[in-house]
Design an enzyme around this catalytic site. Structure first.
Site, mmCIF file in Angstrom:
data_model
loop_
_atom_site.group_PDB
_atom_site.id
_atom_site.type_symbol
_atom_site.label_atom_id
_atom_site.label_comp_id
_atom_site.label_asym_id
_atom_site.label_seq_id
_atom_site.Cartn_x
_atom_site.Cartn_y
_atom_site.Cartn_z
ATOM 1 N N ARG A 22 0.819 -1.220 0.000
ATOM 2 C CA ARG A 22 0.000 0.000 0.000
ATOM 3 C C ARG A 22 0.847 1.262 0.000
ATOM 4 O O ARG A 22 0.383 2.336 -0.356
ATOM 5 C CB ARG A 22 -0.901 -0.002 1.236
ATOM 6 C CG ARG A 22 -2.333 -0.323 0.948
ATOM 7 C CD ARG A 22 -3.232 -0.142 2.148
ATOM 8 N NE ARG A 22 -2.926 -0.985 3.282
ATOM 9 C CZ ARG A 22 -2.548 -0.524 4.472
ATOM 10 N NH1 ARG A 22 -2.392 0.770 4.681
ATOM 11 N NH2 ARG A 22 -2.305 -1.356 5.467
ATOM 12 N N TYR A 40 -18.674 13.342 -15.312
ATOM 13 C CA TYR A 40 -18.823 11.880 -15.401
ATOM 14 C C TYR A 40 -19.782 11.422 -14.280
ATOM 15 O O TYR A 40 -19.678 11.894 -13.138
ATOM 16 C CB TYR A 40 -17.445 11.221 -15.251
ATOM 17 C CG TYR A 40 -17.513 9.761 -14.953
ATOM 18 C CD1 TYR A 40 -18.027 8.875 -15.889
ATOM 19 C CD2 TYR A 40 -17.090 9.253 -13.736
ATOM 20 C CE1 TYR A 40 -18.120 7.522 -15.614
ATOM 21 C CE2 TYR A 40 -17.176 7.905 -13.456
ATOM 22 C CZ TYR A 40 -17.699 7.042 -14.400
ATOM 23 O OH TYR A 40 -17.792 5.701 -14.120
ATOM 24 N N ASP A 66 -10.197 17.130 -13.928
ATOM 25 C CA ASP A 66 -10.204 15.752 -14.430
ATOM 26 C C ASP A 66 -9.868 15.835 -15.916
ATOM 27 O O ASP A 66 -10.663 16.323 -16.726
ATOM 28 C CB ASP A 66 -11.584 15.116 -14.200
ATOM 29 C CG ASP A 66 -11.643 13.654 -14.661
ATOM 30 O OD1 ASP A 66 -10.848 13.273 -15.547
ATOM 31 O OD2 ASP A 66 -12.498 12.908 -14.155
ATOM 32 N N LYS A 103 -8.066 4.980 -18.962
ATOM 33 C CA LYS A 103 -8.340 5.487 -20.302
ATOM 34 C C LYS A 103 -7.027 5.665 -21.076
ATOM 35 O O LYS A 103 -6.259 4.733 -21.216
ATOM 36 C CB LYS A 103 -9.153 6.779 -20.178
ATOM 37 C CG LYS A 103 -10.356 6.664 -19.237
ATOM 38 C CD LYS A 103 -11.341 5.621 -19.700
ATOM 39 C CE LYS A 103 -12.647 5.543 -18.956
ATOM 40 N NZ LYS A 103 -12.665 5.562 -17.521
#
Ligand code: PLP
Length: 405
Positions: free
Chosen positions: A69, A122, A193, A219
């Site tokens: 992590r 989005y 974004d 993406k």
């Protein structure tokens, strides 16, 4: 534990493609050969010489790694590339774009704060802002992504403005430069974004006023439709806060996804340059077609945001996504999609396969018909995410499918 790490550096003076390929290069690490391809550290944790060594590493008195992590050398290389491509001081990677957005926002917002967000976000981000964050005392107002509209929503409690560079699925271009100036004037942090534009076209952190840039690396940054991931880039002091949150919330990218992203990002400029040029060809070939009422693509000179896109993206392209509004409405859209042979119906974008979807019945189904109409999303609108196929094959495919629409 340090997200900068060591390793061969090309520096910001090098071009975008050079940095995409070389900023992830690995140092030799005590072996005779340095790998060309950065390896993957597929381990949850690490072994130490003894108790003092472990304590020194976890307390950052000695270099080393602690636990998955907290990041591993693959993450360090990926973060170095992401920061370099964004023109930012530092970056961190996440298990999804939503994890990146959530962590970025919660690093800047507290109970009682207010956020102004773009109306056409989005759907997942919209749901986070309107159904999750209010439960933690964070209020959200919506505005069109124009400087005046955003300024009109700012209150004394406003801490963050959140916009997307290119709105999906209308592909209107936000006034990011104007909104950044409003944020500077009001002392508010701007979060952008940039998933649809990609850092190849635009780097928001270069604008004074932008605090953080977030991506769904699912993406274009990864670009191969084979993982879910996210990133946040910005100044070192903010990314340090985000690193702590990512460790505590458990949102850091997995090792395999970090490695795949590191591989995918090396071809980001090659892919996006080609995809933008193909999108321009497709948009030009379909605009004026008798069965197409409108093509939403800022590369077309009659598009209302053409000049803004040309300035923001410095002439490098206009994005690889476009919308097609069919004159025959929903029935025509269904018939056209059934007839496609190269492009396929799919839910995402940014990969090498051309994907098409119907926003009114999928991504924007929760909006009322009135809200959809207000957002410019009609029943005959299709979203096209252009992939890496030959432009002529795509144009022929759309033409033959339109015959059947
Ligand atoms: N931002 C935008 C613009 C998106 O389109 C998406 C997903 O489609 C996200 C964020 C969320 O990213 P992820 O699906 O990687 O969590």
């Amino acid at each position: 534990m340090d997200d900068e790490g060591e390793g061969p550096r090309t520096g910001q003076a090098a071009g975008f493609a050079t940095r995409a390929i070389h900023e992830g290069d690995m140092p030799a690490r005590g072996v005779a050969e340095q790998p060309v391809s950065p390896p993957i550290w597929m381990t949850a944790d690490y072994l130490y010489e003894g108790l003092e060594h472990y304590a020194d590493v976890i307390n950052e008195r000695r270099p080393g790694y602690v636990y998955g992590r907290y990041g591993n050398p693959t993450h360090v290389a990926l973060h170095r590339v992401l920061a370099s491509l964004e023109g930012a001081e530092a970056a961190w990677s996440f298990g999804s774009g939503m994890a990146a957005i959530h962590t970025a926002l919660t690093s800047l917002l507290r109970a009682g704060d207010h956020i102004v967000a773009q109306r056409t976000l989005y759907g997942g981000t919209f749901a986070l802002l309107t159904t999750v964050l209010p439960g933690y005392g964070i209020e959200c107002s919506l505005a069109d992504p124009e400087a005046d509209a955003v300024a009109a929503q700012i209150r004394p409690s406003t801490k963050v403005v959140l916009v997307e560079t290119l709105a999906n699925p209308t592909f209107r271009v936000s006034d990011v430069a104007g909104i950044a100036a409003v944020c500077v004037e009001h002392g508010v942090s701007l979060v952008v974004d940039n998933s649809v534009a990609s850092p190849y076209l635009f780097r928001p952190v270069e604008l004074p006023g932008t605090a953080l840039v977030v991506h769904s690396t699912t993406k274009y940054i990864n670009g191969h439709s084979d993982l879910i991931g996210g990133s946040v880039a910005g100044p070192r002091h903010l990314i340090e806060r985000i690193r702590h949150l990512a460790i505590q919330q458990g949102t850091t990218a997995g090792a395999f996804e970090a490695w795949l992203t590191l591989r995918g990002v090396q071809t980001l400029p090659l892919r996006v340059e080609r995809q933008c040029s193909t999108a321009m060809t497709v948009a030009g070939a379909l605009s004026g077609h008798p069965k197409v009422a409108a093509v939403g693509y800022a590369g077309l000179t009659d598009h209302p945001d053409h000049a803004r896109a040309a300035a923001l993206f410095a002439g490098k392209g206009y994005g690889a996504m476009l919308s097609l509004s069919l004159a025959g409405g929903y029935e025509a859209a269904v018939r056209m999609c059934d007839a496609l042979r190269v492009a396929r119906v799919g839910s995402s974008f940014g990969g090498l396969h051309t994907e098409i979807c119907h926003p009114a019945t999928t991504s924007h189904r929760q909006l009322s018909p009135e809200d959809r109409a207000r957002a410019g999303i009609g029943d005959g609108m299709l979203r096209v995410a252009v992939g890496g196929e030959d432009p002529a094959d795509l144009v022929e495919d759309f033409h033959q499918a339109l015959e059947k629409a």
